[in-house]
Motif scaffolding. Structure first.
Motif, PDB file in Angstrom:
ATOM      1  N   ASN A 112      17.171 -18.692  15.092  1.00 58.96           N
ATOM      2  CA  ASN A 112      17.358 -18.166  13.745  1.00 58.96           C
ATOM      3  C   ASN A 112      16.038 -18.095  12.991  1.00 58.96           C
ATOM      4  N   VAL A 113      15.225 -19.146  13.113  1.00 64.28           N
ATOM      5  CA  VAL A 113      13.951 -19.168  12.389  1.00 64.28           C
ATOM      6  C   VAL A 113      12.990 -18.143  12.997  1.00 64.28           C
ATOM      7  N   ALA A 114      13.153 -17.885  14.297  1.00 65.00           N
ATOM      8  CA  ALA A 114      12.265 -16.930  14.972  1.00 65.00           C
ATOM      9  C   ALA A 114      12.597 -15.477  14.630  1.00 65.00           C
ATOM     10  N   LEU A 115      13.847 -15.240  14.192  1.00 71.40           N
ATOM     11  CA  LEU A 115      14.300 -13.859  14.005  1.00 71.40           C
ATOM     12  C   LEU A 115      13.385 -12.992  13.128  1.00 71.40           C
ATOM     13  N   PRO A 116      13.000 -13.470  11.925  1.00 71.05           N
ATOM     14  CA  PRO A 116      12.143 -12.600  11.097  1.00 71.05           C
ATOM     15  C   PRO A 116      10.805 -12.283  11.765  1.00 71.05           C
ATOM     16  N   LEU A 117      10.317 -13.221  12.597  1.00 72.51           N
ATOM     17  CA  LEU A 117       9.043 -12.990  13.278  1.00 72.51           C
ATOM     18  C   LEU A 117       9.220 -11.960  14.389  1.00 72.51           C
ATOM     19  N   GLU A 118      10.359 -12.035  15.092  1.00 68.16           N
ATOM     20  CA  GLU A 118      10.655 -11.021  16.115  1.00 68.16           C
ATOM     21  C   GLU A 118      10.755  -9.648  15.466  1.00 68.16           C
ATOM     22  N   ILE A 119      11.433  -9.628  14.313  1.00 66.50           N
ATOM     23  CA  ILE A 119      11.608  -8.361  13.608  1.00 66.50           C
ATOM     24  C   ILE A 119      10.258  -7.800  13.165  1.00 66.50           C
ATOM     25  N   ALA A 120       9.357  -8.709  12.781  1.00 61.88           N
ATOM     26  CA  ALA A 120       8.026  -8.262  12.350  1.00 61.88           C
ATOM     27  C   ALA A 120       7.151  -7.896  13.543  1.00 61.88           C
ATOM     28  N   GLY A 121       7.686  -8.077  14.768  1.00 60.87           N
ATOM     29  CA  GLY A 121       6.959  -7.661  15.959  1.00 60.87           C
ATOM     30  C   GLY A 121       5.840  -8.604  16.366  1.00 60.87           C
ATOM     31  N   ARG A 122       5.936  -9.886  15.959  1.00 59.76           N
ATOM     32  CA  ARG A 122       4.901 -10.844  16.353  1.00 59.76           C
ATOM     33  C   ARG A 122       5.094 -11.225  17.822  1.00 59.76           C
ATOM     34  N   PRO A 123       3.985 -11.500  18.520  1.00 58.54           N
ATOM     35  CA  PRO A 123       4.098 -11.865  19.947  1.00 58.54           C
ATOM     36  C   PRO A 123       4.707 -13.257  20.116  1.00 58.54           C
ATOM     37  N   ALA A 124       5.391 -13.460  21.254  1.00 52.84           N
ATOM     38  CA  ALA A 124       6.079 -14.730  21.512  1.00 52.84           C
ATOM     39  C   ALA A 124       5.127 -15.918  21.436  1.00 52.84           C
ATOM     40  N   SER A 125       3.881 -15.707  21.861  1.00 55.90           N
ATOM     41  CA  SER A 125       2.911 -16.811  21.872  1.00 55.90           C
ATOM     42  C   SER A 125       2.614 -17.293  20.453  1.00 55.90           C
ATOM     43  N   GLU A 126       2.768 -16.397  19.495  1.00 63.88           N
ATOM     44  CA  GLU A 126       2.525 -16.775  18.100  1.00 63.88           C
ATOM     45  C   GLU A 126       3.803 -17.353  17.489  1.00 63.88           C
ATOM     46  N   ILE A 127       4.959 -16.823  17.912  1.00 63.02           N
ATOM     47  CA  ILE A 127       6.234 -17.228  17.321  1.00 63.02           C
ATOM     48  C   ILE A 127       6.530 -18.692  17.599  1.00 63.02           C
ATOM     49  N   ARG A 128       6.322 -19.121  18.854  1.00 60.53           N
ATOM     50  CA  ARG A 128       6.725 -20.463  19.275  1.00 60.53           C
ATOM     51  C   ARG A 128       6.119 -21.561  18.389  1.00 60.53           C
TER      52      ARG A 128
END
Lengths: 353, 224
Positions: A112-128
Motif C-alpha cells: 500500500n505504501v509503495a503504490l504511489p511510488l509505483e504510480i509515479a514510475g519510481r524504480p523498485a530499487s528506490e521504492i524498497r
C-alpha cells in the motif's frame, strides 16, 4: 523549496464557488465566495457540519473537485485549470488521508505504501528503502507484511499517512482522518500528524466536525457554514473570541462549559420583575488566564459572584479558561467593566429570576 | 464392452477439455477487457464514454439473449470464415468463445463494480492515470470476484460444449447423444454424466480455492 514556500501561501482559495446542476431545477450552490489562505508549514483546520461544503473545498486542493467559479492555487499553480499530466503532477505534491483509510485490501502494508511510488514510475530499487523508511516513521515496522484486514483502525490510518507521504508532498490533506477512530487512537494519530508537520515542515489542511481536533493540533482554523466561510484566523483567537453563532455552538461542545440545566431552563433574554441575577460568560486568555480575578472582584468591589460552570484548558502552549457566573443584575455592568479593564472577555448570556 | 468404450470416453473427455479450455482462454482474453470497459465507461467514470458503453451493452445483451444452440447455427458463416470449416471440434470453439465473451464481460463488470469507490478516489489523489487505476487498483481488488466469475463461466462452457454435436463438434455431450441415446447404450450415458459431474466439481473447487487464495478482505488465522 523553502524559499518558494516563504514567498507565499501554500494554498489559496480565491472567491471559490461550486454549484451542482440539479435535474429540473436551479443549480445548488455548495460553496459560495470562499476565500481562505493556508499558511505554509501551518496546520489549518476547517470545521463545519456535514453538508456544509468542507469536503468539497478540501477536494479542490488536489482537483478531485473543480470549482465552478474562483481559483484554487497550490504552490502558485491553478489546480482548477490543470488537466491531465499537469494535474497528476500537482497531485503527487499533495498527499491525502481519508476517514475510511481507503487502503487496498489486496496489498500488504508495504504494498500500500509503495503504490504511489509505483504510480509515479519510481524504480523498485528506490521504492524498497523509501517504503521501509516511511513504515518506520509511522511505527509499523513489525507489520509491514500484514494485510489491512489484520490491522486496527489506528494502524490503518498510520498506513494511510505513510502512503500519503510516499511521494514527498508539500501539502497533506486530511479528510476527517480521525472521525472513524476512538478518542485514544484519535490522540495518537493527531500526535503523529503534529510530529510530521514539525519534522518535515509539511503544510497540513484538515477538515473535521470536531472542535477538539482543532484545539489539539490546528494553529489556524476556518469555520464553514452553508457553503460560506463565516470565520477564519488563528485557532487561539477564535476559541477566545468566537464571533459567529456557528462557531459558538461548535465551541460549546468542546470547552465543556455549558450552563447547568436548572439555570439554562430559567434563562431569560431580559431581566424579569423583582430581584434577578445576570448570567455572564467570562473568557480568560493570555497572561490573565490564571489570575484570581473573581476573588479580586469580590474583594475590591464587594460584588458576590456565583460560579455556575467553568474549565481551563490549553490550545497549544496557551492556557485559556471559560467561566460561567452570575451576579446581581443591578451590579452586572459594573462587574463586567471591571473584568474588561483587566483584559478578560465577557458576554451576557441572559437573566434568571 | 467397456474395453471398447474406455478409449472413446477418454477421447471425448479430452475433446471437451480442449474446447472448454481454448474457448475459456479466448473468452477471458476478450471478455476481461470488455468487462473492465463496461464497468468504467459510464458517464463521469474513469474512461467516461457513455455512448460506446451503451452500444457495447446492447451488443452484449443481444448476444446473451440468443439460446446457445441457435447461436451455434446462426453464426455458421462467421465460424467458417474464422476456422476454415463450420464443422468439427475446432470449429465448435468459435461459437463457444462468442458465447463466453459477453458472459465473462458481465461477470467481470460486476466484480469491478464491487470495488469501493474510495479506492479509486485515493488512486486519483495519488496522480494515477485511468489505466494505472485499472491495472493496479481495480483488477487486483476485484480478483476474488473475477476468479469466481471465471469459474462460473467455465462450468457454463462445459454445459454449452455438450451442444456442439449439432455442428459436428465432438466431446462428451456428443458421445452421450450418439451412443447413449441413439444407440440405446444407457451405460455410456451414465458414464458421460458421471464424468461431467466430476469435471464440474473439479473446476468449481479449483476456482473457489483460487478465489479464496487471492481474497485478503478478511483477516486470516496466521497460527499465532
Amino acid at each position: 523549496m523553502r524559499d518558494e514556500q516563504a514567498t507565499g501561501a501554500a494554498i489559496t482559495f480565491d472567491r471559490v464557488e461550486k454549484s451542482f446542476a440539479q435535474k429540473g431545477g436551479a443549480p445548488v450552490m455548495a460553496l459560495s465566495d470562499c476565500t481562505l489562505t493556508v499558511e505554509p508549514g501551518a496546520i489549518t483546520g476547517i470545521i463545519g457540519r456535514s453538508g456544509a461544503g468542507k469536503s468539497t473545498l478540501l477536494r479542490m486542493v488536489n482537483g478531485l473537485e473543480r470549482p465552478t467559479g474562483g481559483r484554487v492555487l497550490v504552490g502558485g499553480r491553478d489546480v482548477g485549470a490543470a488537466d491531465g499530466a499537469e494535474l497528476r503532477e500537482i497531485r503527487r505534491e499533495v498527499g491525502m488521508i481519508f476517514q475510511h483509510f481507503n487502503l487496498l485490501a489486496s496489498r500488504t502494508v508495504f504494498g500500500n505504501v509503495a503504490l504511489p511510488l509505483e504510480i509515479a514510475g519510481r524504480p523498485a530499487s528506490e521504492i524498497r528503502p523509501r517504503v521501509a523508511d516511511l513504515i518506520a516513521r509511522v511505527g509499523l515496522e513489525a507489520l509491514a507484511d500484514r494485510y489491512p484486514a489484520e490491522l486496527s483502525g489506528g494502524q490503518k490510518q498510520r498506513v494511510g499517512i505513510a502512503r500519503a507521504l510516499a511521494t514527498g508532498p508539500k501539502v497533506l490533506l486530511s479528510d476527517e482522518a480521525t472521525s472513524a477512530l476512538d478518542p485514544e487512537t484519535t490522540q495518537t494519530v493527531l500526535r503523529l500528524l503534529a510530529d510530521i508537520n514539525r519534522d518535515l515542515g509539511l503544510t497540513i489542511l484538515l477538515i473535521t466536525h470536531e472542535m477538539g481536533v482543532l484545539r489539539d493540533i490546528a494553529t489556524h482554523m476556518a469555520v464553514i457554514d452553508g457553503g460560506r466561510i463565516v470565520e477564519a484566523g488563528p485557532t487561539y483567537d477564535i476559541f477566545v473570541r468566537p464571533q459567529h453563532p456557528t462557531t459558538r455552538s461548535f465551541l460549546s461542545g468542546v470547552t465543556g462549559v455549558t450552563l447547568p440545566a436548572f439555570v439554562a431552563s430559567r434563562l431569560r433574554p431580559a431581566p424579569p420583575e423583582g430581584p434577578s441575577q445576570e448570567v455572564i460568560r467570562i473568557t480568560f486568555a493570555g497572561r490573565h488566564a490564571t489570575d484570581p480575578m473573581l476573588a479580586r472582584l469580590t474583594g475590591e468591589l464587594g460584588i458576590a459572584v456565583n460560579i455556575l460552570a467553568g474549565a481551563i484548558e490549553e490550545i497549544g502552549p496557551h492556557p485559556f479558561g471559560n467561566l460561567l457566573v452570575s451576579v446581581e443584575t443591578g451590579r452586572g455592568a459594573e462587574a463586567r467593566a471591571y473584568l474588561e479593564r483587566h483584559q478578560l472577555l465577557t458576554e451576557v448570556l441572559g437573566y434568571v429570576g | 464392452m467397456w474395453a471398447n468404450l474406455t478409449p472413446l470416453l477418454l477421447e471425448a473427455t479430452l475433446q471437451t477439455l480442449y474446447m472448454v479450455a481454448v474457448s475459456g482462454v479466448l473468452g477471458t482474453a476478450f471478455g476481461l477487457p470488455l468487462g473492465v470497459f463496461l464497468a468504467t465507461s459510464q458517464r463521469g467514470e474513469l474512461l467516461s464514454a457513455p455512448l460506446v458503453n451503451k452500444v457495447l451493452g446492447l451488443v452484449v445483451n443481444a448476444t446473451r439473449s440468443v439460446p446457445f444452440i441457435i447461436l451455434v447455427v446462426a453464426i455458421i458463416p462467421f465460424t467458417r470464415a474464422l476456422a476454415g470449416t463450420s464443422i468439427g471440434t475446432t470449429a465448435a470453439i468459435v461459437p463457444l468463445t462468442v458465447a463466453a465473451i459477453p458472459f465473462i464481460a458481465r461477470l467481470v463488470e460486476n466484480a469491478i463494480r464491487e470495488v469501493d469507490s474510495g479506492l479509486i478516489e485515493a488512486a486519483r489523489a495519488m496522480g494515477a492515470t485511468p489505466f494505472q487505476i485499472i491495472r493496479k487498483v481495480l483488477i487486483p481488488e476485484a480478483l476474488p470476484g473475477i476468479a469466481l466469475g471465471l469459474t462460473l463461466a467455465l462450468v457454463s462452457l462445459i454445459g454449452y460444449s455438450a451442444m456442439v454435436g449439432a455442428v459436428g463438434g465432438e466431446g462428451l455431450g456428443d458421445l452421450g447423444i450418439r451412443y447413449g441415446y441413439q444407440r440405446f447404450m444407457p451405460e455410456v450415458m451414465a458414464a458421460v454424466v458421471v464424468i461431467l459431474i466430476v469435471l464440474v466439481q473439479l473446476v468449481q473447487s479449483v476456482g473457489e480455492g483460487i478465489a479464496r487464495a487471492v481474497d485478503r478482505r478478511a483477516p486470516r488465522n496466521r497460527g499465532r
